[in-house]
Each structure stands twice: as structure tokens, then as C-alpha cells.
Design an enzyme around this catalytic site. Sequence first.
Site, PDB file in Angstrom:
ATOM      1  N   VAL A   1     -12.468  -1.448  -8.778  1.00 39.56           N
ATOM      2  CA  VAL A   1     -12.063  -0.351  -7.941  1.00 39.56           C
ATOM      3  C   VAL A   1     -11.614  -0.431  -6.071  1.00 39.56           C
ATOM      4  CG1 VAL A   1     -11.772   2.281  -6.791  1.00 39.56           C
ATOM      5  CG2 VAL A   1     -12.295   1.818  -9.244  1.00 39.56           C
ATOM      6  N   LYS A   2     -10.394  -0.150  -5.413  1.00 38.17           N
ATOM      7  CA  LYS A   2     -10.485  -0.937  -3.731  1.00 38.17           C
ATOM      8  C   LYS A   2     -10.507   0.160  -3.019  1.00 38.17           C
ATOM      9  CE  LYS A   2      -7.940  -4.791  -1.621  1.00 38.17           C
ATOM     10  NZ  LYS A   2      -6.320  -5.808  -1.595  1.00 38.17           N
ATOM     11  N   ILE A   3     -11.379   0.333  -2.065  1.00 37.40           N
ATOM     12  CA  ILE A   3     -11.438   2.132  -1.990  1.00 37.40           C
ATOM     13  C   ILE A   3     -11.210   1.250  -0.282  1.00 37.40           C
ATOM     14  CG2 ILE A   3     -12.219   3.605  -1.418  1.00 37.40           C
ATOM     15  CD1 ILE A   3     -13.763   3.238  -4.010  1.00 37.40           C
TER      16      ILE A   3
END
Length: 218
Positions: free
Chosen positions: A86-88
Amino acid sequence: MKFFIDTANLAQIREAQELGILDGVTTNPSLMAKEGIKGEENILKHYKDICEIVDGHVSAEVISTEFNGMISEGEKLAALHPQIVVKIPATKDGIKAIKYFSDNGINTNCTLVFSVGQALLAAKAGATYVSPFVGRLDDISNDGVELIEQIVYLYKTYNFETQVLAASIRHTMHIIQCAEVGADVATCPLNAILGLLKHPLTDSGLQKFLDDYKKVNG
Ligand code: G3P
């Protein structure tokens, strides 16, 4: 150093995978938009399609900018496939979300990182990867590779497990420079990867071998 490809283009991902050197994929909302992927169903399917092509981690970025939205989006992305990371973004809500995902066994990639301070908090929150944007710093006369070197040093000093994923790679020399300063990963355009192979002496030397062979063997 691990090689990731920075694209949502399935043909380019396949070409890099067939080379046999690909360790993962990073995407972002702009790269997904570039491929014309729209609508939640199509977006989620596209991430799964990418996971079927490669064996390594595939970064899928949340659109939400506040904590609760990041969590619900990120959990949906992580449930798609075990390879999903998950890219945040490196914001206050982003760091809080990274800590939540780290505590719940979900891999994360802290993106849009432009400073050692952001990278320090990403590691403290337990990010799997941190993505300093080399090219965008170079674009404004800052030294993107120097930031990579600083983060690598800091992470080694405090034994952080977060991997330094050099992003916003513009060309082949960025790959080499990031490798020289110890980046764990470089996520690259396909051309930058293929550029590593280019050398005129290889081409001319191979041609001479073939010519000499043909002189004798026809
Ligand atoms: O993964 C981040 C990367 O895609 C950003 O690259 O070229 O838009 O700065 P760029």
C-alpha cells in the site's frame, strides 16, 4: 540492489519480467491515469493483473488524504493479492496510517519523500519501503542522489528495516548512482533499465566476432 519497474503499462512490465531481473513494480495515480485505467473495479483489476505478471511486490497508491480513508482504501488494496504494497504519501495522516498498517502486518511504501526528516518518520512508523523522489529533486537543482545516500546512512545507523526505494529515476546514471550509495531498490522506467546494457564496444566487438566467424565458416 533490487530492480522495480515504475509503470502501470502491462506490456512494459512483461518485457522487464522476461528479462529475468525484475523484483517488483511501483505505480502511482498518474501512471494509472496514463494507461487510461478508470473506475474502482478496473483499477483493482489492473493491480491484480500486474500481480499475475511479476513475483515481487506491487505498490498500489491510495487516493485518500485523511487517515480513515487511507485505512479503508489500503485494506481493500492489500486484500487484492499478497504481493500488494500500500503506497501512502509522507503526510501526517500518511505516517499515522503507515503505523496502523505496520502494526497489522500490511506492507507499505511511503511515497513523495523529499527529506531525511520524512524518511526518518516513515521508518519510525514501520514502513516497508520509503520512496525518495530523486528526479524531482534534481529538477529543482537539489541533489536527489545525495538524499538517498543520507537516508541509507541514517537507516544503517539506527538499524531501521525500512528499505530505501529510489524513485523518480530519470535515466540510467540515476540507477548506477543510487546503487553506488546503497539504495535497496531502484524503481525505474524500462528504458533506463535497458540503458544499462548499452555500450558501443559490446556492439562492435560482437559484430567483429560474427564477421571473423563468417570469414571462416561462411
Ligand atoms: O513512483 C514515483 C515516480 O513514478 C515518480 O516519478 O518521473 O513522476 O517524478 P516522476
